[in-house]
Design a protein around this motif. Sequence first.
Motif, PDB file in Angstrom:
ATOM      1  N   ARG A  51     -38.882  51.359  23.822  1.00 48.43           N
ATOM      2  CA  ARG A  51     -39.668  52.248  24.684  1.00 48.43           C
ATOM      3  C   ARG A  51     -41.094  51.738  24.881  1.00 48.43           C
ATOM      4  O   ARG A  51     -41.628  51.764  25.994  1.00 48.43           O
ATOM      5  CB  ARG A  51     -39.695  53.659  24.099  1.00 48.43           C
ATOM      6  CG  ARG A  51     -40.359  54.636  25.015  1.00 48.43           C
ATOM      7  CD  ARG A  51     -40.243  56.050  24.533  1.00 48.43           C
ATOM      8  NE  ARG A  51     -40.688  56.954  25.581  1.00 48.43           N
ATOM      9  CZ  ARG A  51     -40.296  58.185  25.704  1.00 48.43           C
ATOM     10  NH1 ARG A  51     -39.449  58.702  24.858  1.00 48.43           N
ATOM     11  NH2 ARG A  51     -40.760  58.924  26.679  1.00 48.43           N
ATOM     12  N   LEU A  54     -41.003  48.859  27.279  1.00 47.44           N
ATOM     13  CA  LEU A  54     -40.751  49.312  28.650  1.00 47.44           C
ATOM     14  C   LEU A  54     -41.912  50.109  29.239  1.00 47.44           C
ATOM     15  O   LEU A  54     -42.304  49.883  30.386  1.00 47.44           O
ATOM     16  CB  LEU A  54     -39.481  50.171  28.699  1.00 47.44           C
ATOM     17  CG  LEU A  54     -38.162  49.443  28.470  1.00 47.44           C
ATOM     18  CD1 LEU A  54     -37.023  50.449  28.397  1.00 47.44           C
ATOM     19  CD2 LEU A  54     -37.906  48.408  29.555  1.00 47.44           C
ATOM     20  N   GLU A  55     -42.449  51.065  28.463  1.00 45.53           N
ATOM     21  CA  GLU A  55     -43.453  51.985  29.001  1.00 45.53           C
ATOM     22  C   GLU A  55     -44.889  51.672  28.613  1.00 45.53           C
ATOM     23  O   GLU A  55     -45.812  52.277  29.150  1.00 45.53           O
ATOM     24  CB  GLU A  55     -43.155  53.411  28.539  1.00 45.53           C
ATOM     25  CG  GLU A  55     -41.886  53.980  29.109  1.00 45.53           C
ATOM     26  CD  GLU A  55     -41.774  55.465  28.854  1.00 45.53           C
ATOM     27  OE1 GLU A  55     -41.338  56.172  29.767  1.00 45.53           O
ATOM     28  OE2 GLU A  55     -42.114  55.927  27.741  1.00 45.53           O
ATOM     29  N   ALA A  73     -47.123  48.395  30.341  1.00 50.86           N
ATOM     30  CA  ALA A  73     -45.670  48.519  30.438  1.00 50.86           C
ATOM     31  C   ALA A  73     -45.112  47.196  30.959  1.00 50.86           C
ATOM     32  O   ALA A  73     -45.739  46.523  31.775  1.00 50.86           O
ATOM     33  CB  ALA A  73     -45.315  49.651  31.393  1.00 50.86           C
ATOM     34  N   ASP A  75     -41.706  47.196  31.954  1.00 51.44           N
ATOM     35  CA  ASP A  75     -40.460  47.553  32.625  1.00 51.44           C
ATOM     36  C   ASP A  75     -40.326  46.883  33.987  1.00 51.44           C
ATOM     37  O   ASP A  75     -39.234  46.540  34.427  1.00 51.44           O
ATOM     38  CB  ASP A  75     -40.312  49.073  32.756  1.00 51.44           C
ATOM     39  CG  ASP A  75     -41.422  49.726  33.559  1.00 51.44           C
ATOM     40  OD1 ASP A  75     -42.508  49.134  33.725  1.00 51.44           O
ATOM     41  OD2 ASP A  75     -41.192  50.864  34.018  1.00 51.44           O
ATOM     42  N   TRP A  76     -41.423  46.675  34.661  1.00 49.04           N
ATOM     43  CA  TRP A  76     -41.418  46.056  35.985  1.00 49.04           C
ATOM     44  C   TRP A  76     -41.241  44.538  35.927  1.00 49.04           C
ATOM     45  O   TRP A  76     -40.840  43.912  36.904  1.00 49.04           O
ATOM     46  CB  TRP A  76     -42.727  46.362  36.718  1.00 49.04           C
ATOM     47  CG  TRP A  76     -43.915  45.722  36.047  1.00 49.04           C
ATOM     48  CD1 TRP A  76     -44.647  46.235  35.015  1.00 49.04           C
ATOM     49  CD2 TRP A  76     -44.464  44.441  36.332  1.00 49.04           C
ATOM     50  NE1 TRP A  76     -45.636  45.353  34.636  1.00 49.04           N
ATOM     51  CE2 TRP A  76     -45.538  44.226  35.431  1.00 49.04           C
ATOM     52  CE3 TRP A  76     -44.155  43.446  37.249  1.00 49.04           C
ATOM     53  CZ2 TRP A  76     -46.293  43.053  35.435  1.00 49.04           C
ATOM     54  CZ3 TRP A  76     -44.920  42.281  37.252  1.00 49.04           C
ATOM     55  CH2 TRP A  76     -45.971  42.098  36.348  1.00 49.04           C
ATOM     56  N   ASP A  80     -33.490  43.701  31.304  1.00 44.31           N
ATOM     57  CA  ASP A  80     -32.920  44.256  30.079  1.00 44.31           C
ATOM     58  C   ASP A  80     -32.645  43.144  29.060  1.00 44.31           C
ATOM     59  O   ASP A  80     -32.888  43.313  27.863  1.00 44.31           O
ATOM     60  CB  ASP A  80     -31.623  45.021  30.380  1.00 44.31           C
ATOM     61  CG  ASP A  80     -31.853  46.280  31.193  1.00 44.31           C
ATOM     62  OD1 ASP A  80     -33.016  46.743  31.306  1.00 44.31           O
ATOM     63  OD2 ASP A  80     -30.860  46.813  31.729  1.00 44.31           O
ATOM     64  N   VAL A  83     -36.029  42.097  27.512  1.00 42.81           N
ATOM     65  CA  VAL A  83     -36.528  43.112  26.587  1.00 42.81           C
ATOM     66  C   VAL A  83     -35.734  43.054  25.290  1.00 42.81           C
ATOM     67  O   VAL A  83     -36.309  43.087  24.197  1.00 42.81           O
ATOM     68  CB  VAL A  83     -36.481  44.531  27.207  1.00 42.81           C
ATOM     69  CG1 VAL A  83     -36.809  45.588  26.159  1.00 42.81           C
ATOM     70  CG2 VAL A  83     -37.438  44.627  28.379  1.00 42.81           C
ATOM     71  N   VAL A 106     -31.051  48.620  25.607  1.00 41.71           N
ATOM     72  CA  VAL A 106     -32.196  48.579  26.519  1.00 41.71           C
ATOM     73  C   VAL A 106     -31.832  49.236  27.850  1.00 41.71           C
ATOM     74  O   VAL A 106     -32.583  50.077  28.360  1.00 41.71           O
ATOM     75  CB  VAL A 106     -32.687  47.133  26.749  1.00 41.71           C
ATOM     76  CG1 VAL A 106     -33.802  47.096  27.788  1.00 41.71           C
ATOM     77  CG2 VAL A 106     -33.143  46.502  25.437  1.00 41.71           C
ATOM     78  N   ARG A 110     -33.684  52.451  29.374  1.00 42.70           N
ATOM     79  CA  ARG A 110     -34.373  52.294  30.672  1.00 42.70           C
ATOM     80  C   ARG A 110     -33.878  53.372  31.641  1.00 42.70           C
ATOM     81  O   ARG A 110     -34.669  54.006  32.349  1.00 42.70           O
ATOM     82  CB  ARG A 110     -34.136  50.895  31.258  1.00 42.70           C
ATOM     83  CG  ARG A 110     -34.961  50.624  32.510  1.00 42.70           C
ATOM     84  CD  ARG A 110     -34.566  49.330  33.198  1.00 42.70           C
ATOM     85  NE  ARG A 110     -34.802  48.138  32.433  1.00 42.70           N
ATOM     86  CZ  ARG A 110     -35.895  47.373  32.513  1.00 42.70           C
ATOM     87  NH1 ARG A 110     -36.884  47.717  33.318  1.00 42.70           N
ATOM     88  NH2 ARG A 110     -35.987  46.276  31.795  1.00 42.70           N
ATOM     89  N   ARG A 114     -36.030  56.620  33.331  1.00 34.87           N
ATOM     90  CA  ARG A 114     -36.214  56.624  34.785  1.00 34.87           C
ATOM     91  C   ARG A 114     -36.427  58.056  35.259  1.00 34.87           C
ATOM     92  O   ARG A 114     -35.751  58.975  34.772  1.00 34.87           O
ATOM     93  CB  ARG A 114     -34.973  56.016  35.439  1.00 34.87           C
ATOM     94  CG  ARG A 114     -35.103  55.810  36.924  1.00 34.87           C
ATOM     95  CD  ARG A 114     -33.994  54.949  37.467  1.00 34.87           C
ATOM     96  NE  ARG A 114     -34.328  53.567  37.089  1.00 34.87           N
ATOM     97  CZ  ARG A 114     -33.443  52.677  36.674  1.00 34.87           C
ATOM     98  NH1 ARG A 114     -32.170  52.982  36.573  1.00 34.87           N
ATOM     99  NH2 ARG A 114     -33.817  51.461  36.350  1.00 34.87           N
TER     100      ARG A 114
END
Length: 118
Positions: A51, A54-55, A73, A75-76, A80, A83, A106, A110, A114
Motif C-alpha cells: 500500500r 502504491l499510495e 505514490a 501506482d502510476w 504490479d 511493485v 499487488v 491495487r 481504486r
Amino acid sequence: PDRAVIEAGAAIYFDNCSACHVSDGSGVPRFFAPLAGSGKVNNDDPTTVIRVILEGARAVPTAAHPSPLSMPAFDWKLTDEQVAAVATYVRSSWGNAGGAVSVREVAHLREALRPGGP
C-alpha cells in the motif's frame, strides 16, 4: 524468493527508493524511515508495504513541522510485477525476513484501492 525477482527488485529500489531510504535500507534518521529491521516490512502480511508503495505516505503536519516530508505514490509508475519485485527485495534484504510478495497480492490491493474498489 526467486533470484531474478530479487535482481529486478534491487534495480527498481536503487532507481526509485535509495535516494531517501539509502542503499542499505537504513533510511535517514528523523527524515526517511529505515526499511532494514522495520516491523512493517517484516510483517507476515505484506499489505502495508504494498500500500505504501502504491499510495505513498505523508507524515501528519504539526506546529513544529507544518510541511512534513512525504513519500510519493508509485501506482502510476510501477506495474504490479515491479511493485511485487521491489517489495520482495525490501522484505528479503538487509536482514529482513518478510518474504516474497506475489503479483496477485499487488493486483488485488491495487484494485481494492481504486476509487469504487472491487
